[in-house]
Design an enzyme around this catalytic site. Sequence first.
Site, PDB file in Angstrom:
ATOM      1  N   ARG A 144       0.862  -1.188   0.000  1.00 18.22           N
ATOM      2  CA  ARG A 144       0.000   0.000   0.000  1.00 18.22           C
ATOM      3  C   ARG A 144       0.895   1.234   0.000  1.00 18.22           C
ATOM      4  NH1 ARG A 144       2.434   2.005   3.633  1.00 18.22           N
ATOM      5  NH2 ARG A 144       0.897   3.662   3.608  1.00 18.22           N
TER       6      ARG A 144
ATOM      7  N   ASP B  70      -2.207  10.832  -2.377  1.00 17.11           N
ATOM      8  CA  ASP B  70      -2.604   9.763  -3.295  1.00 17.11           C
ATOM      9  C   ASP B  70      -2.992  10.312  -4.659  1.00 17.11           C
ATOM     10  OD1 ASP B  70      -2.993   8.570  -0.472  1.00 17.11           O
ATOM     11  OD2 ASP B  70      -2.924   6.876  -1.856  1.00 17.11           O
TER      12      ASP B  70
ATOM     13  N   ALA C 232       0.791   5.120  -2.228  1.00 11.94           N
ATOM     14  CA  ALA C 232       0.592   5.404  -3.655  1.00 11.94           C
ATOM     15  C   ALA C 232       1.767   4.970  -4.548  1.00 11.94           C
ATOM     16  CB  ALA C 232       0.268   6.889  -3.829  1.00 11.94           C
TER      17      ALA C 232
ATOM     18  N   ARG D  95      -7.463  -0.645  -6.741  1.00  9.69           N
ATOM     19  CA  ARG D  95      -7.732   0.463  -5.804  1.00  9.69           C
ATOM     20  C   ARG D  95      -7.919   1.742  -6.632  1.00  9.69           C
ATOM     21  NH1 ARG D  95      -4.265   1.086  -0.445  1.00  9.69           N
ATOM     22  NH2 ARG D  95      -6.176   2.128   0.210  1.00  9.69           N
TER      23      ARG D  95
ATOM     24  N   GLN E 155      -1.827   2.632   9.980  1.00  7.65           N
ATOM     25  CA  GLN E 155      -0.535   2.685   9.280  1.00  7.65           C
ATOM     26  C   GLN E 155       0.487   3.497  10.080  1.00  7.65           C
ATOM     27  OE1 GLN E 155      -3.514   3.221   7.869  1.00  7.65           O
ATOM     28  NE2 GLN E 155      -3.557   2.651   5.715  1.00  7.65           N
TER      29      GLN E 155
HETATM   30  O1  MRU Z   1      -4.489   3.260   2.211  1.00  7.84           O
HETATM   31  P1  MRU Z   1      -3.000   3.453   2.062  1.00  7.84           P
HETATM   32  O2  MRU Z   1      -2.221   2.946   3.218  1.00  7.84           O
HETATM   33  O3  MRU Z   1      -2.494   2.961   0.724  1.00  7.84           O
HETATM   34  O4  MRU Z   1      -2.865   5.036   2.053  1.00  7.84           O
HETATM   35  C1  MRU Z   1      -1.598   5.620   1.936  1.00  7.84           C
HETATM   36  C2  MRU Z   1      -1.610   7.081   2.053  1.00  7.84           C
HETATM   37  O5  MRU Z   1      -2.624   7.721   2.163  1.00  7.84           O
HETATM   38  C3  MRU Z   1      -0.289   7.759   1.925  1.00  7.84           C
HETATM   39  O6  MRU Z   1      -0.258   8.929   2.691  1.00  7.84           O
HETATM   40  C4  MRU Z   1      -0.102   8.116   0.456  1.00  7.84           C
HETATM   41  O7  MRU Z   1      -0.297   6.996  -0.371  1.00  7.84           O
HETATM   42  C5  MRU Z   1       1.246   8.630   0.202  1.00  7.84           C
HETATM   43  S1  MRU Z   1       2.424   7.333   0.382  1.00  7.84           S
HETATM   44  C6  MRU Z   1       3.965   7.887   0.028  1.00  7.84           C
END
Ligand code: MRU
Length: 326
Positions: A46, A219, A48, A79, A178
């Site tokens: 996970r 994202d 982005a 996703r 996270q």
């Molecule tokens: O749902 P996730 O864990 O994939 O969400 C990740 C985020 O929102 C991060 O802040 C974003 O992807 C930037 S990661 C460098």
Amino acid sequence: MPIRPLRWEDDALWLLDQRLLPAQERWLRFDAWPGVVAAIRDMVVRGAPAIGIAAAYGMALAARAGERNEASRGLAASRPTAVNLFWALDRMARVTPWTAGSALAEARAIEEEDRAMNRAIGRNGADLLKPGSRVLTICNTGGLATSEHGTALGVVRTAWERDRDLFVIACETRPRLQGMRLTAWELMRDGIPFRLVPDSAAASLMRAGTVDFVIAGADRIAANGDTANKIGTYALAVLARHHGIPFAIAAPTSTIDPSLETGDAIPIEHRGEEEVTTFDGVRLAPEGCPVLNPAFDVTPGSLIDWIVTERETMPAPFDFRKPSPV
Ligand code: MRU
């Protein structure tokens, strides 16, 4: 050893199962693209940029199987919010000639470029942080969310490497945690001083004067700077503005989607109810409790002071409609 979420080895994609961290460091092997679709959907991988890289390797696996179109459709449906996924699929779609070798080479290039971009984001963003800054962040934007190093957490990492004078406040990041599971793990591995806080502590910490800077990842960034990121980011931006604290977004240019004029057009993923009703697999909400679980929110560009990319640190106001001359 740098923290990495994936690697290509023995003709297969290996993903560190982020659902198990920090309790277990288990690597899973994927030698066919449908497994990669499931891994992105279920958040084995996970963040982005990491999602984009994994999807690129998924296409490399599809090239080997002669299943280009099915794989591209399947990966695109895994996703919806992180535009890096679609950016990576678009790059893979432009590979010619389409062979297993050229597809793999492009996936490797995407991973390598991401590594360099994160370092550059780190250098650009670290210039914004004064020594001794107390920096609040959300979600995980570190090595685990990218190829290595990270975006917002990469800025923190670079600033720490420079003068070892910084303190992080890591929001736990309900409901998938996270911040608690991944960011805390990364910060501890690097020896960066921090405190893990409940998301709901951010307001009072800012009011008490214990936060100097807020930085988050992204994202998807619309043409006007509106930024989709992990749910809760918008609240932090409102709070930061109210308390006069600078708020920055750090992301590679592959996270910018100039085709969307504003954040209203960014598709927001809604995830399963069990993420909200259970804690570590134990149901705590009453049976039948109705739930809303948007995984991302959109922070208006007007609440963002800086957007840091690998190319530059841009002050507000933002306009990404025109391609950058750099
Ligand atoms: O749902 P996730 O864990 O994939 O969400 C990740 C985020 O929102 C991060 O802040 C974003 O992807 C930037 S990661 C460098």
